[in-house]
Design an enzyme around this catalytic site. Structure first.
Site, PDB file in Angstrom:
ATOM      1  N   ASP A 102       0.856  -1.165   0.000  1.00  0.00           N
ATOM      2  CA  ASP A 102       0.000   0.000   0.000  1.00  0.00           C
ATOM      3  C   ASP A 102       0.904   1.230   0.000  1.00  0.00           C
ATOM      4  O   ASP A 102       2.088   1.140   0.322  1.00  0.00           O
ATOM      5  CB  ASP A 102      -0.907  -0.001   1.242  1.00  0.00           C
ATOM      6  CG  ASP A 102      -2.103   0.941   1.062  1.00  0.00           C
ATOM      7  OD1 ASP A 102      -2.875   1.108   2.003  1.00  0.00           O
ATOM      8  OD2 ASP A 102      -2.237   1.504  -0.051  1.00  0.00           O
ATOM      9  N   SER A 103       0.331   2.395  -0.355  1.00  0.00           N
ATOM     10  CA  SER A 103       1.182   3.576  -0.531  1.00  0.00           C
ATOM     11  C   SER A 103       1.479   4.286   0.787  1.00  0.00           C
ATOM     12  O   SER A 103       2.324   5.172   0.832  1.00  0.00           O
ATOM     13  CB  SER A 103       0.497   4.553  -1.502  1.00  0.00           C
ATOM     14  OG  SER A 103      -0.902   4.535  -1.285  1.00  0.00           O
ATOM     15  N   GLY A 104       0.792   3.890   1.867  1.00  0.00           N
ATOM     16  CA  GLY A 104       1.167   4.365   3.196  1.00  0.00           C
ATOM     17  C   GLY A 104       0.317   5.474   3.772  1.00  0.00           C
ATOM     18  O   GLY A 104       0.252   5.628   4.990  1.00  0.00           O
ATOM     19  N   GLY A 105      -0.381   6.231   2.923  1.00  0.00           N
ATOM     20  CA  GLY A 105      -1.187   7.339   3.431  1.00  0.00           C
ATOM     21  C   GLY A 105      -2.282   6.876   4.370  1.00  0.00           C
ATOM     22  O   GLY A 105      -2.516   7.461   5.428  1.00  0.00           O
ATOM     23  N   PHE A 106      -2.925   5.781   4.016  1.00  0.00           N
ATOM     24  CA  PHE A 106      -4.014   5.248   4.841  1.00  0.00           C
ATOM     25  C   PHE A 106      -3.498   4.906   6.228  1.00  0.00           C
ATOM     26  O   PHE A 106      -4.114   5.214   7.245  1.00  0.00           O
ATOM     27  CB  PHE A 106      -4.585   4.002   4.165  1.00  0.00           C
ATOM     28  CG  PHE A 106      -5.708   3.351   4.921  1.00  0.00           C
ATOM     29  CD1 PHE A 106      -5.452   2.309   5.814  1.00  0.00           C
ATOM     30  CD2 PHE A 106      -7.008   3.778   4.759  1.00  0.00           C
ATOM     31  CE1 PHE A 106      -6.476   1.702   6.523  1.00  0.00           C
ATOM     32  CE2 PHE A 106      -8.051   3.168   5.464  1.00  0.00           C
ATOM     33  CZ  PHE A 106      -7.782   2.140   6.343  1.00  0.00           C
ATOM     34  N   ASP A 156      -2.559   8.075  -2.272  1.00  0.00           N
ATOM     35  CA  ASP A 156      -3.909   8.661  -2.279  1.00  0.00           C
ATOM     36  C   ASP A 156      -4.258   9.162  -0.889  1.00  0.00           C
ATOM     37  O   ASP A 156      -3.548   8.920   0.088  1.00  0.00           O
ATOM     38  CB  ASP A 156      -4.926   7.585  -2.701  1.00  0.00           C
ATOM     39  CG  ASP A 156      -5.037   6.473  -1.661  1.00  0.00           C
ATOM     40  OD1 ASP A 156      -4.004   6.154  -1.030  1.00  0.00           O
ATOM     41  OD2 ASP A 156      -6.145   5.943  -1.473  1.00  0.00           O
ATOM     42  N   GLY A 226     -11.485   4.202  -0.203  1.00  0.00           N
ATOM     43  CA  GLY A 226     -12.528   4.942   0.499  1.00  0.00           C
ATOM     44  C   GLY A 226     -13.726   4.105   0.893  1.00  0.00           C
ATOM     45  O   GLY A 226     -14.784   4.621   1.233  1.00  0.00           O
ATOM     46  N   ASP A 276      -8.209  -7.662   0.095  1.00  0.00           N
ATOM     47  CA  ASP A 276      -7.280  -7.825   1.225  1.00  0.00           C
ATOM     48  C   ASP A 276      -8.077  -7.570   2.492  1.00  0.00           C
ATOM     49  O   ASP A 276      -8.988  -6.720   2.481  1.00  0.00           O
ATOM     50  CB  ASP A 276      -6.133  -6.816   1.137  1.00  0.00           C
ATOM     51  CG  ASP A 276      -6.503  -5.492   1.822  1.00  0.00           C
ATOM     52  OD1 ASP A 276      -6.954  -4.582   1.100  1.00  0.00           O
ATOM     53  OD2 ASP A 276      -6.411  -5.405   3.066  1.00  0.00           O
ATOM     54  N   CYS A 314     -11.178 -30.213   6.365  1.00  0.00           N
ATOM     55  CA  CYS A 314     -10.181 -29.178   6.075  1.00  0.00           C
ATOM     56  C   CYS A 314      -8.787 -29.809   6.147  1.00  0.00           C
ATOM     57  O   CYS A 314      -8.517 -30.629   7.015  1.00  0.00           O
ATOM     58  CB  CYS A 314     -10.292 -28.040   7.090  1.00  0.00           C
ATOM     59  SG  CYS A 314      -9.039 -26.761   6.853  1.00  0.00           S
ATOM     60  N   CYS A 316      -5.925 -28.236   6.658  1.00  0.00           N
ATOM     61  CA  CYS A 316      -4.912 -27.441   7.363  1.00  0.00           C
ATOM     62  C   CYS A 316      -4.433 -28.222   8.589  1.00  0.00           C
ATOM     63  O   CYS A 316      -5.127 -29.126   9.073  1.00  0.00           O
ATOM     64  CB  CYS A 316      -5.491 -26.082   7.770  1.00  0.00           C
ATOM     65  SG  CYS A 316      -6.320 -26.084   9.373  1.00  0.00           S
ATOM     66  N   CYS A 319      -6.862 -28.642  11.599  1.00  0.00           N
ATOM     67  CA  CYS A 319      -7.981 -29.587  11.451  1.00  0.00           C
ATOM     68  C   CYS A 319      -7.490 -31.022  11.288  1.00  0.00           C
ATOM     69  O   CYS A 319      -8.163 -31.962  11.717  1.00  0.00           O
ATOM     70  CB  CYS A 319      -8.829 -29.192  10.246  1.00  0.00           C
ATOM     71  SG  CYS A 319      -9.578 -27.587  10.454  1.00  0.00           S
ATOM     72  N   HIS A 345      -5.616 -21.985   9.728  1.00  0.00           N
ATOM     73  CA  HIS A 345      -6.951 -22.469   9.308  1.00  0.00           C
ATOM     74  C   HIS A 345      -7.724 -21.368   8.580  1.00  0.00           C
ATOM     75  O   HIS A 345      -8.320 -21.588   7.528  1.00  0.00           O
ATOM     76  CB  HIS A 345      -7.758 -22.965  10.512  1.00  0.00           C
ATOM     77  CG  HIS A 345      -9.178 -23.234  10.138  1.00  0.00           C
ATOM     78  ND1 HIS A 345      -9.573 -24.372   9.466  1.00  0.00           N
ATOM     79  CD2 HIS A 345     -10.291 -22.465  10.254  1.00  0.00           C
ATOM     80  CE1 HIS A 345     -10.861 -24.319   9.196  1.00  0.00           C
ATOM     81  NE2 HIS A 345     -11.339 -23.172   9.652  1.00  0.00           N
TER      82      HIS A 345
HETATM   83  C1  LIG Z   1      -0.612  -4.170   4.288  1.00  0.00           C
HETATM   84  C2  LIG Z   1      -1.880  -3.482   3.856  1.00  0.00           C
HETATM   85  C3  LIG Z   1      -2.911  -3.268   4.771  1.00  0.00           C
HETATM   86  C4  LIG Z   1      -4.101  -2.643   4.361  1.00  0.00           C
HETATM   87  C5  LIG Z   1      -4.249  -2.225   3.039  1.00  0.00           C
HETATM   88  C6  LIG Z   1      -5.523  -1.523   2.596  1.00  0.00           C
HETATM   89  C7  LIG Z   1      -5.655  -0.186   3.307  1.00  0.00           C
HETATM   90  C8  LIG Z   1      -6.869   0.595   2.853  1.00  0.00           C
HETATM   91  C9  LIG Z   1      -8.147   0.272   3.353  1.00  0.00           C
HETATM   92  N1  LIG Z   1      -8.506  -0.682   4.242  1.00  0.00           N
HETATM   93  C10 LIG Z   1      -9.864  -0.561   4.408  1.00  0.00           C
HETATM   94  N2  LIG Z   1     -10.354   0.438   3.619  1.00  0.00           N
HETATM   95  C11 LIG Z   1      -9.289   0.985   2.957  1.00  0.00           C
HETATM   96  C12 LIG Z   1      -9.201   2.061   2.049  1.00  0.00           C
HETATM   97  C13 LIG Z   1      -7.934   2.414   1.550  1.00  0.00           C
HETATM   98  C14 LIG Z   1      -7.771   3.538   0.641  1.00  0.00           C
HETATM   99  O1  LIG Z   1      -8.752   4.221   0.261  1.00  0.00           O
HETATM  100  N3  LIG Z   1      -6.524   3.819   0.188  1.00  0.00           N
HETATM  101  C15 LIG Z   1      -5.448   3.092   0.589  1.00  0.00           C
HETATM  102  N4  LIG Z   1      -4.231   3.421   0.101  1.00  0.00           N
HETATM  103  N5  LIG Z   1      -5.532   2.025   1.442  1.00  0.00           N
HETATM  104  C16 LIG Z   1      -6.766   1.682   1.931  1.00  0.00           C
HETATM  105  C17 LIG Z   1      -3.222  -2.411   2.129  1.00  0.00           C
HETATM  106  C18 LIG Z   1      -2.031  -3.051   2.528  1.00  0.00           C
HETATM  107 ZN   LIG Z   2      -8.626 -26.137   8.975  1.00  0.00          ZN
END
Ligand SMILES: Cc1ccc(CCc2c3nc[nH]c3cc3c(=O)[nH]c(N)nc23)cc1
Ligand SMILES: [Zn+2]
Length: 371
Positions: A102-106, A156, A226, A276, A314, A316, A319, A345
């Site tokens: 991820d780009s880190g801003g979140f 972002d 978002g 994810d 399962c 794993c 299990c 699991h």
């Molecule tokens: C390691 C890792 C952890 C988490 C994520 C996703 C994290 C994540 C969001 N998680 C829930 N809603 C989210 C929205 C955004 C979003 O709008 N922009 C970005 N850059 N990440 C989000 C990416 C990588």
């Molecule tokens: Zn299992």
């Protein structure tokens, strides 16, 4: 080029004919420098260069094709330059398949205490030792390059929920300006890709404008950002009823932060390819196991003498070799093996869910009732 190979159009017509509700669902393969990703795909979260409580080879046995790394955590510790000097994140964590960061801003907005958003980027203090950092479209893109990410996310701003139309509009416009700078800073290489992230909160005209701005930058894939920020499933699906269709049909679509099995199924039906979520790993560590019978809270005393596995079929280790009584005990006494087995699991459960969804789509069958 990160490309997604699609079923021949005529096969997709069969799927469309068979199941209108599923006409947007698609199964495919994303080809990358570090291997293929079968979609719809679930990507386990490996925030600090490890999927917590799992060896990378164990993550591989669950069927995961790709895992996530976190720019924010890794830039603070051990530092992107150090990871680069040590051979990159793939080598550092012994994961040879695709990595998405991820780009880190979140993460800055959700983890660091003091921070300031400027046109340039986000200035913040490390949640570890309070030292000052700046994340910008340029620095985030460079850090992801130094980590060696297969798929790099544009920098972002995740618009909070709820937001007024004006707040969402200016936030989305900032994301569009940052996307342009991220794209310019990206060092494009065969088999590596960069994904743009569209914003616009719950406002369809803002989502459209965000998509148009980012399509112009010709990213290798697109994420819907978002969402999964507290809006709830109903509102999320309302956005997903139209947002994926704004994106190029031949490129991967990644819904960030989603989700529970029912969320994933609903999003696949609306055209999403990649997911994810921390749920399988985080909830596994605190005693929740996903099973075909529903979620099992293993700490519940009714399991203390239950000599049966979580799921009899399962494959794993939890299990195959252990009982609910043993898992109950391990989690109660906080033994590390408890976290390992519950996580293993749950990751297996999520990958099996994705495998069955991919198979059902390929056969043009309903996949509504899978939970
Ligand atoms: C390691 C890792 C952890 C988490 C994520 C996703 C994290 C994540 C969001 N998680 C829930 N809603 C989210 C929205 C955004 C979003 O709008 N922009 C970005 N850059 N990440 C989000 C990416 C990588
Ligand atoms: Zn299992």
């Amino acid at each position: 080029e990160v490309s997604i190979t699609k079923f021949p159009a005529d096969e997709r017509k069969i799927i469309a004919k068979a199941h209108d509700k599923y006409k947007k669902a698609r199964a495919g393969i994303i080809n990358t420098r570090h291997g293929q990703i079968h979609t719809p795909a679930f990507m386990p979260v490996g925030t600090k260069g490890t999927v917590k409580a799992m060896l990378p080879e164990s993550v591989q046995t669950t069927g995961a094709d790709i895992i996530l790394g976190n720019t924010y955590h890794l830039m603070l510790q051990p530092g992107a330059k150090r990871v680069f000097k040590l051979g990159g994140l793939h080598k550092f964590m012994n994961w040879s398949k695709p990595l998405l960061t991820d780009s880190g801003g979140f993460q800055v907005m959700s983890l660091s205490k003091l921070r300031k958003i400027t046109e340039e980027g986000v200035i913040f203090n490390s949640h570890i030792d309070g030292s000052k950092f700046m994340l910008s479209p340029e620095s985030s893109t460079e850090i992801q390059y130094l980590l060696g990410s297969t798929i790099t996310m544009a920098f972002d701003e995740c618009t909070p929920y709820p937001s007024t139309y004006e707040q969402a509009k200016s936030s989305m416009e900032l994301t569009s300006r940052w996307a342009k700078r991220s794209r310019k800073a990206f060092y494009s290489r065969d088999g590596y890709g960069q994904f743009g992230i569209i914003q616009g909160s719950i406002y369809n005209d803002l989502r459209l404008k965000s998509a148009l701005d980012l399509i112009e930058l010709d990213f290798e894939g697109y994420a819907i950002g978002g969402l999964a920020v507290g809006e709830g499933q109903e509102l999320m699906f309302k956005v997903l009823d139209y947002a994926p269709d704004l994106l190029p049909i031949n490129k991967p679509r990644y819904l960030m932060g989603v989700g529970k099995p029912a969320d994933i199924i609903g999003a696949v039906q609306r055209g999403i390819d990649m997911f994810d979520c921390v749920i399988p790993t985080r909830s596994g560590r605190n005693g929740q196991a996903f099973t075909k019978y529903g979620v099992v809270n293993i700490r519940n005393s009714k399991y203390k003498e239950d000599n049966t596995p979580l799921e009899e079929d399962c494959l794993c280790p939890a299990c195959k070799n252990y009982t609910k009584a043993y898992l109950h005990y391990l989690v109660k006494v906080k033994e590390i093996l408890g976290a390992m087995l519950m996580t293993w699991h749950n990751l297996m459960y999520f990958q099996k869910l994705m495998l069955r969804i991919r198979e059902y789509i390929a056969q043009g069958k309903d996949f509504d009732f899978i939970s």
